[in-house]
Design a protein around this motif. Structure first.
Motif, short mmCIF file in Angstrom:
data_model
loop_
_atom_site.label_atom_id
_atom_site.label_comp_id
_atom_site.label_asym_id
_atom_site.label_seq_id
_atom_site.Cartn_x
_atom_site.Cartn_y
_atom_site.Cartn_z
N SER A 1 0.81 -1.23 0.00
CA SER A 1 0.00 0.00 0.00
C SER A 1 0.84 1.28 0.00
CB SER A 1 -0.89 0.01 1.24
OG SER A 1 -0.08 0.02 2.40
N ARG A 2 2.13 1.14 0.32
CA ARG A 2 2.99 2.31 0.53
C ARG A 2 2.43 3.23 1.61
NH1 ARG A 2 6.92 1.36 -2.71
NH2 ARG A 2 8.17 2.98 -1.76
N LEU A 3 1.81 2.60 2.58
CA LEU A 3 1.26 3.32 3.72
C LEU A 3 1.97 2.81 4.98
CD1 LEU A 3 -0.96 5.18 2.79
CD2 LEU A 3 -2.57 3.31 3.08
N ILE A 4 2.38 3.74 5.83
CA ILE A 4 2.93 3.36 7.12
C ILE A 4 1.97 3.87 8.18
CG2 ILE A 4 4.84 3.70 8.75
CD1 ILE A 4 5.68 2.10 6.36
N GLY A 5 1.58 3.01 9.09
CA GLY A 5 0.71 3.43 10.18
C GLY A 5 1.54 3.87 11.38
N VAL A 6 1.23 5.05 11.91
CA VAL A 6 1.93 5.52 13.10
C VAL A 6 0.90 5.69 14.21
CG1 VAL A 6 3.36 7.33 14.10
CG2 VAL A 6 3.59 6.76 11.69
N LEU A 7 1.09 4.94 15.26
CA LEU A 7 0.16 5.01 16.38
C LEU A 7 0.88 5.56 17.60
CD1 LEU A 7 -2.47 4.64 17.72
CD2 LEU A 7 -2.12 2.19 17.82
N GLN B 1 8.47 10.16 3.57
CA GLN B 1 8.32 10.97 2.37
C GLN B 1 9.47 10.69 1.41
OE1 GLN B 1 6.77 13.27 0.67
NE2 GLN B 1 8.45 14.26 -0.39
N ARG B 2 10.66 10.66 1.96
CA ARG B 2 11.86 10.42 1.17
C ARG B 2 11.75 9.08 0.47
NH1 ARG B 2 15.86 12.54 4.97
NH2 ARG B 2 15.67 10.51 5.97
N ALA B 3 11.17 8.11 1.13
CA ALA B 3 11.07 6.77 0.56
C ALA B 3 9.74 6.56 -0.15
CB ALA B 3 11.24 5.73 1.66
N ASN B 4 9.00 7.67 -0.30
CA ASN B 4 7.75 7.59 -1.04
C ASN B 4 6.65 6.79 -0.36
OD1 ASN B 4 6.28 7.93 -3.71
ND2 ASN B 4 8.36 8.74 -4.06
N ALA C 1 13.57 -2.90 6.93
CA ALA C 1 12.97 -4.23 7.05
C ALA C 1 12.02 -4.49 5.89
CB ALA C 1 12.24 -4.36 8.39
N LEU C 2 11.27 -3.47 5.54
CA LEU C 2 10.31 -3.60 4.46
C LEU C 2 11.02 -3.90 3.14
CD1 LEU C 2 7.88 -3.16 6.03
CD2 LEU C 2 7.69 -0.83 5.20
N ASP C 3 12.08 -3.15 2.89
CA ASP C 3 12.85 -3.34 1.67
C ASP C 3 13.42 -4.75 1.60
OD1 ASP C 3 12.37 -0.91 0.62
OD2 ASP C 3 14.27 0.00 1.24
N ALA C 4 13.85 -5.22 2.75
CA ALA C 4 14.47 -6.54 2.79
C ALA C 4 13.40 -7.64 2.77
CB ALA C 4 15.34 -6.66 4.04
N GLY C 5 12.15 -7.24 2.78
CA GLY C 5 11.09 -8.22 2.76
C GLY C 5 10.95 -9.00 4.05
N GLU C 6 11.48 -8.44 5.13
CA GLU C 6 11.36 -9.12 6.42
C GLU C 6 9.94 -8.96 6.95
OE1 GLU C 6 14.32 -7.30 8.84
OE2 GLU C 6 15.96 -7.90 7.51
#
Lengths: 338, 338
Positions: free
Chosen positions: B61-67, B88-91, B309-314
């Motif tokens: 989704s290219r969405l990061i949730g911040v709680l 933002q930098r990582a889109n 972690a996301l990039d590495a698919g972890e």
DNA sequence: CTGAAAGCGCTTACAG
DNA sequence: CTGAAAGCGCTTACAG
């Protein structure tokens, strides 16, 4: 990994249409026993609906985009908590972005919001220069502007009555006998909220029959330090003010610090009225007389205005809502010297 | 209203597959002339890609949730601006929610994040009671916890070295000859960051061979007022401290206000070390000696850890990152009285 | 009260 | 370098 509506349907022995109806609360359209079977399947599978799929189908994302000029400003984090609260209540999620006061970043973020297909946008613009802003005249979703208006754009506005806020401060000081009242603000530029506060100062002065002296006004650059220098300049004027109004919360402490640096005492030597009434204003030394501009309420009001338009299916928001500031009198103001 | 990829394809006289490839930057796979035709069509139609459709297809989704436990806290709005910047930098876009310190709200929001299919979650938990938290052991996305650890959960942690931060404050005061050092904190409860600060206080005292006196510790209830009362209590002890450490930025001003209320002067009568080094700490009277805990960097570091972690698919983040606080010495601390 | 089917706007092997 | 087609996970008339 995740279960889909089809998995649920299979597990419950019904069609996906029925599952969908049940999940969307159309309980009159699903028998109680079927509903129970579906719920069991949902629980067992840990099913979580996919909003992207729903959004694609319905054309509504239940996402509100909030674009702030600068989120690092404490006032705005409180506004945001109000937005948050109202959206949460209405079952919307909030995408937040901060432009760090840069118009090019605003552009990028607005684009992102559009790509995410937010249902509406809450926008506290960093700049309001007409040429920068022209590109936003055809945004495809309803927009409510927060605290600052954008000239000529079809956006609704929810803001404090800025002129009245400063008016309250001036009137209070005038009532205490002050006639030389300094005004420290950030540079107004093209920003309506700052212009309104300046106008509020000038009008209130005029209303009290006090001649306006340009030497009593200082505009600081944004940030945490220039306000100190500006205030010091003001204090070393040949005929200095007996009271100062700080027109922004971030300037309150800078004005106070400058006064101390000049060896003056508040309120014995000079009175100070601050702005916004941040939670810590009453902890300052002395506890600060301020114009309260309820941040959380501003956020709630703006979100509700937008949500109302959304519910009504309006493609655009119009009109403006103005919230009334209130003067909170504490110990930083007193009778002017004779 | 909005143009779709199909409209663009038609206008450019190519297939939607080609448009998709061009839009996704696979320029090697599209001839320059075709690309130009597509771009023209995109511009003319004002085409904006639909991320919901993309998300549905790609599963990202290219969405990061911040709680956040409580976004209204100024420190956290600054952390958020760091998160913002890195994402933002990582889109990525950032969905922000605030739990207003309530665990039930946290629950709801986490669920919302899952429904929005966020790619990862940044989480500053309000509570850490094991039973409340157990339900989160099977979250389907990577989670990085901010500042507070959640016992037994498979989350990464990015936090300040809280114990070291308080340690710096104690060592500074000890070096100035103080031996009766008060500690004003919010009640630690089950929150790791608060427990760590308390431990930092105790360990540093022990390290300096100073016996620990429970009468020197006060725990305030969260908020903007109880810290004042707690500090006053501390000051009217029969054998009061000669210095006080405030363990949270929101307590800094409360400690200062309490000292003034008791008619004492800082630093002549008592030294004070604050926490967090908010931008206004140097504007206080006197300018405050504080432990700086760079908020923005914390946000950036946490976001980057998650994004990596996301990039590495972890599927899960492990380990912890600790940022080192720094002592900023200003004018609120001085030599202890003999 | 329930199901079969179309379609939302994309991406991505597969084939050419 | 390009296109036809399947399919991501939903909702919603339409029929029964």
């Amino acid at each position: 990994m995740g279960a889909t509506i089809e998995d649920v349907a299979k597990a419950a022995g019904v069609s996906i249409a029925t599952v969908s109806r049940y999940l969307n609360g159309r309980t009159e359209a699903v028998s109680a026993t079927t509903g129970a079977r579906i719920q069991t399947a949902v629980d067992r599978l840990g099913y979580v609906p996919n909003l992207a799929a729903r959004s694609l189908k319905t054309g509504r994302s239940r996402l509100i985009g909030v674009l702030l000029a600068n989120i690092a400003h404490p006032y705005w984090s409180t506004v945001l908590s109000g937005v948050e609260e109202a959206c949460q209540r209405a079952n919307y999620s909030v995408i937040v972005s901060s432009a760090s006061d840069r118009a090019d970043i605003e552009h990028r973020y607005l684009q992102m919001f559009l790509e995410q297909r937010v249902d509406g946008i809450l926008f506290n613009p960093a700049h309001a220069e007409p040429d920068l802003v022209a590109a936003w005249s055809a945004l495809s979703v309803p927009v409510v502007t927060l605290d600052r208006t954008l000239p000529g754009l079809p956006f609704g506005l929810v803001a404090m009555d800025n002129a009245r806020g400063i008016g309250l401060a001036v009137e209070h000081l005038v009532a205490l006998g002050h006639r030389r009242i300094g005004f420290v603000s950030w540079h107004p530029r093209s920003l309506s909220n700052r212009q309104e506060r300046l106008k509020g100062y000038l009008d209130a002065l005029a209303g009290a029959d006090i001649g306006f002296d340009p030497a009593l006004i200082r505009f600081a650059e944004d940030g945490w330090s220039d306000g100190v220098d500006c205030t010091v300049e003001l204090l070393v004027e040949p005929d200095p003010p007996t009271a100062i109004i700080s027109a922004t919360s971030m300037l309150n402490l800078q004005v106070l610090a400058a006064i101390k640096r000049c060896g003056l005492r508040v309120p014995e030597d000079i009175s100070v009225v601050g702005y916004d009434d941040s939670p810590w204003d009453e902890l300052l030394d002395p506890p600060l007389t301020t114009v309260a501009t309820p941040a959380r309420q501003l956020g709630v009001a703006a979100a509700e205005r937008l949500l109302t338009a959304l519910d009504a299916g309006e493609g655009t928001v119009t009109g403006e809502v103005r919230l009334l500031p209130q003067l909170v009198i504490r110990e930083s103001t007193r009778q002017a010297p004779p």
